[in-house]
Design an enzyme around this catalytic site. Structure first.
Site, PDB file in Angstrom:
ATOM      1  N   TYR A 150      26.749  18.100  51.373  1.00 59.23           N
ATOM      2  CA  TYR A 150      25.951  18.597  50.385  1.00 59.23           C
ATOM      3  C   TYR A 150      24.908  17.591  49.810  1.00 59.23           C
ATOM      4  O   TYR A 150      23.914  18.038  49.745  1.00 59.23           O
ATOM      5  CB  TYR A 150      26.862  18.818  49.018  1.00 59.23           C
TER       6      TYR A 150
ATOM      7  N   ASP B 280      22.598  36.890  54.605  1.00 58.49           N
ATOM      8  CA  ASP B 280      22.963  35.550  54.962  1.00 58.49           C
ATOM      9  C   ASP B 280      21.826  34.665  55.251  1.00 58.49           C
ATOM     10  O   ASP B 280      20.994  34.799  56.173  1.00 58.49           O
ATOM     11  CB  ASP B 280      23.786  35.423  56.251  1.00 58.49           C
ATOM     12  N   VAL B 281      21.544  33.692  54.439  1.00 55.40           N
ATOM     13  CA  VAL B 281      20.127  32.966  54.585  1.00 55.40           C
ATOM     14  C   VAL B 281      19.987  32.008  55.432  1.00 55.40           C
ATOM     15  O   VAL B 281      19.050  31.485  55.780  1.00 55.40           O
ATOM     16  CB  VAL B 281      19.865  32.239  53.076  1.00 55.40           C
TER      17      VAL B 281
ATOM     18  N   LYS C 106      20.947  18.261  50.175  1.00 52.33           N
ATOM     19  CA  LYS C 106      19.938  18.373  48.762  1.00 52.33           C
ATOM     20  C   LYS C 106      18.891  17.289  48.817  1.00 52.33           C
ATOM     21  O   LYS C 106      17.687  17.428  48.444  1.00 52.33           O
ATOM     22  CB  LYS C 106      20.854  17.892  47.343  1.00 52.33           C
TER      23      LYS C 106
ATOM     24  N   ASN D 118      17.632  29.629  46.239  1.00 50.18           N
ATOM     25  CA  ASN D 118      18.916  29.105  45.460  1.00 50.18           C
ATOM     26  C   ASN D 118      20.194  28.878  45.985  1.00 50.18           C
ATOM     27  O   ASN D 118      20.989  28.335  45.868  1.00 50.18           O
ATOM     28  CB  ASN D 118      18.848  29.900  44.180  1.00 50.18           C
TER      29      ASN D 118
HETATM   30  C1  BGC Z   1      27.108  20.307  42.196  1.00 50.85           C
HETATM   31  C2  BGC Z   1      28.081  20.536  41.103  1.00 50.85           C
HETATM   32  C3  BGC Z   1      28.188  19.156  40.380  1.00 50.85           C
HETATM   33  C4  BGC Z   1      26.719  18.819  39.921  1.00 50.85           C
HETATM   34  C5  BGC Z   1      26.796  17.439  39.164  1.00 50.85           C
HETATM   35  C6  BGC Z   1      25.966  20.090  41.350  1.00 50.85           C
HETATM   36  O1  BGC Z   1      24.860  20.090  42.518  1.00 50.85           O
HETATM   37  O2  BGC Z   1      26.910  21.611  42.976  1.00 50.85           O
HETATM   38  O3  BGC Z   1      29.555  20.745  41.762  1.00 50.85           O
HETATM   39  O4  BGC Z   1      29.193  19.434  39.231  1.00 50.85           O
HETATM   40  O5  BGC Z   1      25.875  18.629  40.821  1.00 50.85           O
HETATM   41  O6  BGC Z   1      27.503  16.358  39.999  1.00 50.85           O
END
Ligand code: BGC
Length: 270
Positions: A168, A68-69, A172, A95
């Site tokens: 998310y 588990d990272v 990122k 990744n």
């Molecule tokens: C997400 C995907 C998405 C894509 C473009 C990716 O980083 O994991 O679910 O389709 O970005 O929106």
């Protein structure tokens, strides 16, 4: 200095989250390029073993390692086991990542923390562990001009805000500055750190977005190049960033997205 090549023979790569999707394709591509590959997974042992067998069938060497990272000790052990098995580590592909989507007003703290923990903290822990090893060993010019190469798997969502996916997108966006900072901090010690920013790639993480004709039609409106990406599109870019052909590239974000980030809605003049 020998002429730079794409060949990764003699080098060892660790790919996290490699039992499926982009990680699996990347592990196979690195294996084909000659690297010995540690295929990290969490839970999906069968998937990881399939990747190992595919690499072996193509004449390469690989092993599956569970971790588990987001767990500091597990990451230390993951890197230690890779080095124990293959004697060294030259390439890290950070990744492993996941989505736990929800409108922000109903997103639980647990889902926020899980996504930040795996996607961002997990990448940091893997980078830190790999960098410690790269610094200790130093460059080996007969294998590669750099002492180590790190490729962080980011996303177009390091720049595209994404409603309903705040955890998310934040992870990122965080990866972008983490990657740039590490690249700045370790360039003089010959560690290269770059990110790949995939757009919509056909993998289990986003099956909802391409799995039905209606969803696919909607998704393609966002992709000027006219097709959904394949995991191999990303894997090929990883191999280049891991090789000496990209030796002067560090701190870069390479968008592999069919032009998704080029404001497709302005194509006809806006
Ligand atoms: C997400 C995907 C998405 C894509 C473009 C990716 O980083 O994991 O679910 O389709 O970005 O929106």
């Amino acid at each position: 200095m020998p002429k730079p090549v794409l060949d990764l023979s003699g080098q060892v790569a660790l790919v996290t989250g490699a039992s499926s999707g982009i990680g699996a394709a990347t592990a196979k591509a690195l294996g084909e390029a000659g690297a010995r590959v540690a295929v990290n997974y969490r839970g999906d042992r069968d998937g990881a073993e399939r990747v190992v067998r595919a690499i072996e069938a193509a004449g390469g060497e690989a092993l599956a390692v569970e971790a588990d990272v987001s767990d500091e000790n597990a990451v230390a052990e993951l890197v230690a086991r890779t080095i124990q098995a293959y004697g060294d580590l030259h390439i890290l592909v950070a990744n492993a990542g996941l989505q736990k989507d929800a409108p922000a007003e109903s997103m639980t703290l647990a889902d926020w923390n899980t996504v930040i923990g795996v996607n961002l903290t997990g990448q940091f822990l893997c980078c830190r562990e790999a960098i410690r090893h790269f610094l200790e060993r130093g460059p080996q010019p007969s294998l590669s001009r750099a002492a180590g190469k790190i490729i962080c798997m980011s996303s177009v969502h390091q720049v595209i805000p994404w409603a309903g996916h705040v955890n998310y997108a934040a992870s990122k966006g965080g990866i972008m500055l983490m990657m740039q900072t590490l690249a700045q901090e370790f360039a003089n010690r010959k560690v290269r750190v770059n990110a790949i920013c995939p757009g919509a790639i056909k993998t289990p993480i986003n099956k909802e977005a391409w799995g039905t004709p209606e969803a696919l039609e909607k998704l393609l409106r966002l992709i000027p190049y006219g097709r959904v990406g394949e995991p191999e599109d990303v894997a090929n870019a990883v191999v280049w960033l891991a090789s000496d052909l990209s030796d002067y590239v560090t701190g870069a974000s390479l968008f592999v997205d069919g032009a998704m980030t080029l404001y497709p809605e302005f194509r006809d003049g806006g």
